[in-house]
Structure formats: structure tokens, C-alpha cells
Scaffold this active site. Structure first.
Site: not given
Ligand code: AGP
Length: 606
Positions: A2, A27, A74, A98-99, A479, A483, A486, A502, A601
Site C-alpha cells: 500500500c 503501490r 492493495w 503498509n505490510g 520479459e 509485459k 500484466e 517438447h 509497483k
Molecule cells: C514488472 O513489470 C513488474 N512490475 C514486476 O514483475 C517487478 O519487476 C517485480 O515486482 C520486481 O520489482 P523490483 O524490480 O522493484 O524489485
């Protein structure tokens, strides 16, 4: 995951708290709330959903008060709704958190036996009741006493109706920064929410409590030992965290890559003497050059960058390397012996699994190097040595410029070590020159934005995509798939192209979009055979290819050309079209690109 904020000053704070929450919304964004102290009472306004709902609520029922706290959520415990939204409060105390409180169930039982009744399903509400239970006439003491019983991670800010001039904050595992403003203090989960007030900040450490009044602050440990803190300057500007004329932060951050990678290379890539300067590792360079083994670890996109780093270190520096998911590394009883270096990769520097992996590695005696973007973040402060990305703040939840920044830094590190181990100056000259061209080459790729959008819109209704690559481009395939998943919610899988036979090749059906990273290199012939295998089963090939490659245009439905570069540097170019593909597919599907569902994030909980 959060975002929390608290402000104490001389003017009404509710509006400023909401402005701060806007900068923290990446966040978590499933509900939000604000509380202030008004005439010795706690007043709250909360709303389910995006922050705009809370703004509407505040327009209907304005909230005065020069001290207040706020939260954007969140959800971890309790569904996202108004009842579970923070701040949580009793008649005397209000808290934002937050936590995750791991022993919240036991605390709830204990508090119920004390006659407490709960109004929400959250873990956080237990903290509010615990503080109220311990409260006599000193909020700081009550928070300290309450936290003795709490197990888990937290960043909290609390206010008390009986102490209208005091904010109390505490940190254990979740980030908290105090902004030292003129006539006010702002405490928040990250600097983005503080910058409009001040760039003078204090970073709280784990097991610290801060008592803040309009006249000043003091910090102590949970055991009441005073702690002296330094005021530091945040290097980022307000401009850097604005949209800058783009509709989405992700779009802005994709198009910023040429400029920010130049910043990342500045002072490090020496194009005159063809060498690399890395100030952050000078003290440990000897140990790094002699490393027997390197373990790279991170999560999500950072893990993909780490995988490129593994390929680079083994191929160019000839150092045995392996990549581990941080969430696995921290629990799998890893072997760390003398000569093992652990590199932790993280944009935010706050990802809890990566932080725990770092602590595990240190405990086992490894030298730990950080590759991090956020200055002053927990991982940056806990690593022995580090290299910052210098790509500026990344706000879009889908990481883009941080990925190319992480790969650029791992490339710089590899070349730095390779030259000190065995690489010839001649080879070094080639790599340094080629790396220096990358920002300009990315610019050229971005000019194809419109044609990439057309491809994305063509396949946006297809719910299964495959991404295939070989060698250095295998992590890029992973990657690219991440993208798309997500932000557009399309299911996509990234694979080493040779793995198709395979099993996964069974997925191929008529018209299925299959993205190949098929640039020129040692495995070009092999990947062309893989393209043929997919084409012959009706798959629609979208190829990322090297400029001038006419042959592949015969085989693929669509070709996105990237400039030629040395094979180990290709991930820095081949990633860009995949970022654009995902972005445009998500926009075409009407997704909220910057705040994709169920995501945040920075993942600060396990
Ligand atoms: C990537 O687009 C995501 N937001 C997520 O996979 C991110 O890379 C992952 O949570 C790691 O975050 P960080 O690099 O801040 O540790």
C-alpha cells in the site's frame, strides 16, 4: 503493498494528503482513505475503488485539520471495500499501515477477550485497537508497547485524538521516509509523495519509531534507544514524476529510454579510452574480479534482467553464474561458499522477497552487490556495494526503462570484469563503441511505434500468445510475455524456441500470434527452423529481426526491424518492440495500463 502518508503542519492537510496519495497510487489502488483530527475528534473519509472516489467523498464532506494520515490500498486481508479501507480507528486512535501482520488472528482473539469488537476483516485494525489498549497519555509509548506484540511487516503512521499535535510512525520491513518541509513534516512510503513539499528527507530503518510534531521530530528504536538521523537530499525532481505530455507513465517511460540510458552510461562508459568506470564497486573490484561464482537474484522483470546478466557474465567475463528467483533462493538452503558473490536486482529496492534473499546471502557470508534504481531504498542501504540505474523514477507498474537500465548496468559490470580477467582491449573497444550506440538505436526503433500499434491491434482479441527466443533473447521472450500478461490480461508464455518441440508446439493453432526474437546471431539458422515449424501449423509469426534481413520477411506475417548490434547487447534493442506491442494491445483492449488489476509497483509483502 500500500501507500501511506501522514502530514503535520500549519494548514489544512486533507487535500495535500490526497495529492500525496495520487503519487503513491501505483503501490495499490483498490480503496483509499484519509483521517484528520478536528476539535479533538478523529474524522475519517474512506472510499472503495480508485482515488477519484475518495476525492468525490471529500468534496461532498470536506475535512479540515492540520494533522492527518492517508492510505491507498492493495488488499491482503479483507476484500477491497469501504469498511476494510484504511485508516482504521477506534474512538481515540487512527492508523494507516503498509505490510502484513502475521499474528493478527491471535491478536484479534486476544483483543476480543478484552472486549474489543472489530468492524473490518483487516489485519491492520488489530494495531489500532492494540495502541488504544496501551494508551495512557503518550501516543509514542502506546505505539511502542503495541508493537512489542506484533509479528510481521509494517510501515505505520498513527494519530490520537488526545494528542492533536503528534504523529507517530514506525517501520519494520516496509519503507518509510520523513520529509522535512518548511512549517510541516510529511511522512510517506516513498519520496514521490514528499517531493512537492520538500527534497530534504530522512530514511527510517527497520525497528525504528519516529515521533513528529510541528516543531520537530525524534527517532528511537523499538526499545526506546535514541537514534540520530541524517537529512539527505532526494535527487529526483517533481518534473520527473509527472506525465510530461504522455497519457500513460508506461508510454512516457518507454519513450524516455534513449535519454535515461544515456544518463545511466554517463561517466561510466568511456568512449575515448574504451573502458568502464564504476565508482560504486571500486572498493570490492578485486573480490569481484576473483569471484568463483555469481548468483543473481530478483523477482519478475528484475529476474529477467538477472538472467541476461547470467548469460553475459558466463559468456564475456567467464565467471560461473546462475539466476535464482528471490522467493526460491531465500528458502532453498542455497550453498554460499567463499568466493560467491550475490547480485540482487531490484527497481524499487523494496521488494520483500529480494530483500530477504539479500539478508539470507549476507547471513551465509556472501558479498552482496545491489543493482537498484531507487536511491536510499532498503536494498540499496543493506547491500555492501551497489550500482544505481540512474534512469529516474519509474511509476508505471509495468517495468520498462528499469529493465533496460538493469541490463545496461549488468552489461557495464560484465565488461568491467571481463577486461580485468581476460578480454582483449580490441574486443573491449568493440563492446564499448557498440554500447555507446544503443540509446540512439533505441530512438530509431521507437519511430516504428505506429506500425507496432497496428500489429498489436490486429491480435488484441487473441487470448493466447507465445514469445520465443534463443540465447540472449530467451530472457527477452520471457520479459515480452510478462509485459503483455500484466497490462493486457492476455495469457502469454515465453520460452526458449527449441523447447517448442517438447510440448508447447501443441498449442499452435490457425492465426495464433507467435512473437519470435529472430535477430542475426550464432543461432539465427536454428530460430528460422523454429519459425518454419510454427508457420507450418498456422501460427502467425511476428518477428523482431535485424535491419536488412529480407529473408525473414518471406516467412513472417509481420516484421519489426531493429538495428544490428553485438549479440550480447541485443536484449537492449529487442525488448523495445515487445514493450510497445504490450502497451498498444493493452490500450486497444481498454485496460488501465498504469494501474493494471491485481498488481502494484512494489511488492513489499511476501
Ligand atoms: C514488472 O513489470 C513488474 N512490475 C514486476 O514483475 C517487478 O519487476 C517485480 O515486482 C520486481 O520489482 P523490483 O524490480 O522493484 O524489485
Amino acid at each position: 503493498m500500500c501507500g501511506i502518508i501522514g502530514i503535520i503542519g500549519t494548514r489544512d492537510v486533507a487535500g495535500h494528503i490526497v495529492e500525496g496519495l495520487k503519487r503513491l497510487e501505483y503501490r495499490g489502488y483498490d480503496s483509499a482513505g484519509v483521517a484528520t483530527l478536528v476539535d479533538g475528534r478523529i474524522e475519517r473519509r474512506r472510499a472503495e475503488g480508485k482515488l477519484v472516489n475518495l476525492e468525490t467523498r471529500l468534496r461532498e464532506q470536506p475535512l479540515p485539520g492540520v494533522i492527518g494520515i492517508g492510505h491507498t490500498r492493495w488488499a491482503t486481508h479483507g476484500v477491497p471495500n469501504e469498511t476494510n479501507a484504511h485508516p482504521h480507528a477506534t474512538d481515540r486512535v487512527a492508523v494507516v499501515h503498509n505490510g502484513i501482520i502475521e499474528n493478527y488472528s491471535a491478536l484479534r482473539t486476544y483483543l476480543k477477550q478484552k472486549g474489543v469488537s472489530f468492524t473490518s476483516d483487516t489485519d491492520t485494525e488489530t494495531i489500532a485497537h492494540l495502541i488504544a489498549l496501551h494508551y495512557k497519555d503518550n501516543l509514542e509509548a502506546a505505539v511502542r508497547a503495541a508493537l512489542q506484540d506484533v509479528q510481521g511487516t509494517y510501515g505505520i503512521v498513527a494519530v490520537c485524538a488526545k494528542e492533536p499535535g503528534t504523529l507517530v510512525a514506525a517501520r519494520n520491513g516496509s519503507p518509510l521516509i520523513i520529509g522535512v518541509g518548511r512549517d510541516e513534516y510529511v511522512i510517506a512510503s516513498d519520496a514521490a509523495a514528499i517531493l512537492e513539499h520538500t527534497s530534504q528527507v530522512i530514511y527510517m530503518e527497520d525497528n525504528e519509531i519516529a515521533r513528529i510534531t510541528a516543531d520537530g521530530f525524534r527517532t528511537t528504536t523499538l526499545d526506546a534507544v535514541p537514534v540520530t538521523k541524517d537529512v539527505e537530499e532526494v535527487e529526483w525532481t517533481l518534473d520527473q514524476i509527472e506525465l510530461g505530455g504522455h497519457e500513460y507513465f508506461m508510454e512516457k517511460e518507454i519513450f524516455e529510454q534513449p535519454k535515461v540510458l544515456e544518463t545511466c552510461l554517463r561517466g561510466r562508459l568511456d568512449l575515448r579510452d574504451h573502458c568502464i568506470h564504476l565508482g560504486g564497486i571500486v572498493d570490492c573490484a578485486r573480490e569481484l574480479v576473483r569471484a568463483q561464482r555469481v548468483v543473481l537474484t530478483g523477482c519478475g522483470t528484475a529476474w529477467h534482467a538477472a538472467l541476461v546478466g547470467e548469460y553475459l557474465l558466463e559468456d564475456l567475463a567467464r565467471i560461473p553464474a546462475e539466476t535464482d528467483y528471490a522467493s526460491e533462493f531465500r528458502y532453498r538452503n542455497p550453498i554460499i561458499d567463499a568466493g560467491t558473490v550475490v547480485i540482487v536486482v531490484s527497481q524499487s529496492g523494496e521488494t520483500s522477497d529480494t530483500l530477504a534473499a539479500l539478508q539470507e546471502a549476507k547471513q551465509r557470508g556472501a558479498m552482496v552487490l545491489g543493482v537498484v534504481n531507487v536511491v536510499g531504498s532498503s536494498i540499496a542501504r543493506e547491500t555492501d556495494h551497489g550500482i544505481y540505474l540512474h534512469v529516474g523514477p519509474e511509476t508505471g507498474v509495468a517495468s520498462t526503462k528499469a529493465f533496460t537500465g538493469q541490463v545496461t548496468v549488468l552489461t557495464l559490470l560484465t565488461l568491467y570484469l571481463a577486461r580485468r580477467r581476460h578480454m582483449s582491449q580490441r574486443s573491449m573497444n568493440n563492446y564499448v563503441t557498440a554500447l555507446g550506440r544503443i540509446p540512439g538505436q533505441i530512438d530509431a526503433i521507437l519511430e516504428q511505434n505506429a506500425s507496432v500499434r497496428t500489429i498489436a491491434e490486429r491480435y488484441m482479441d487473441q487470448n493466447n500468445w507465445l514469445y520465443l527466443g534463443r540465447g540472449y533473447n530467451y530472457p527477452v521472450a520471457l520479459e515480452g510475455a510478462l509485459k503483455l500478461k500484466e497490462i493486457s490480461y492476455i495469457h502469454a508464455e515465453g520460452l526458449p524456441a527449441a523447447e517448442m518441440k517438447h510440448g508447447p508446439i501443441a498449442l499452435i493453432h490457425e492465426g495464433m500470434p507467435v512473437v519470435f526474437i529472430a535477430t542475426k546471431g550464432t543461432q539465427y539458422g536454428k530460430i528460422i527452423s523454429n519459425v518454419e515449424e510454427v508457420r507450418s501449423r498456422g501460427g502467425h509469426v511476428i518477428a523482431v529481426a535485424t535491419e536488412g534481413d529480407r529473408d525473414i520477411a518471406e516467412l513472417a506475417e509481420h516484421v519489426i526491424y531493429v538495428p544490428d548490434t553485438l549479440e550480447p547487447l541485443q536484449p537492449l534493442l529487442t525488448t523495445i518492440p515487445l514493450q510497445l506491442l504490450a502497451f498498444h494491445a493493452a490500450v486497444a483492449r481498454g485496460c488501465n495500463v498504469d494501474k493494471p488489476r491485481n498488481l502494484a509497483k512494489s511488492v513489499t509483502v511476501e
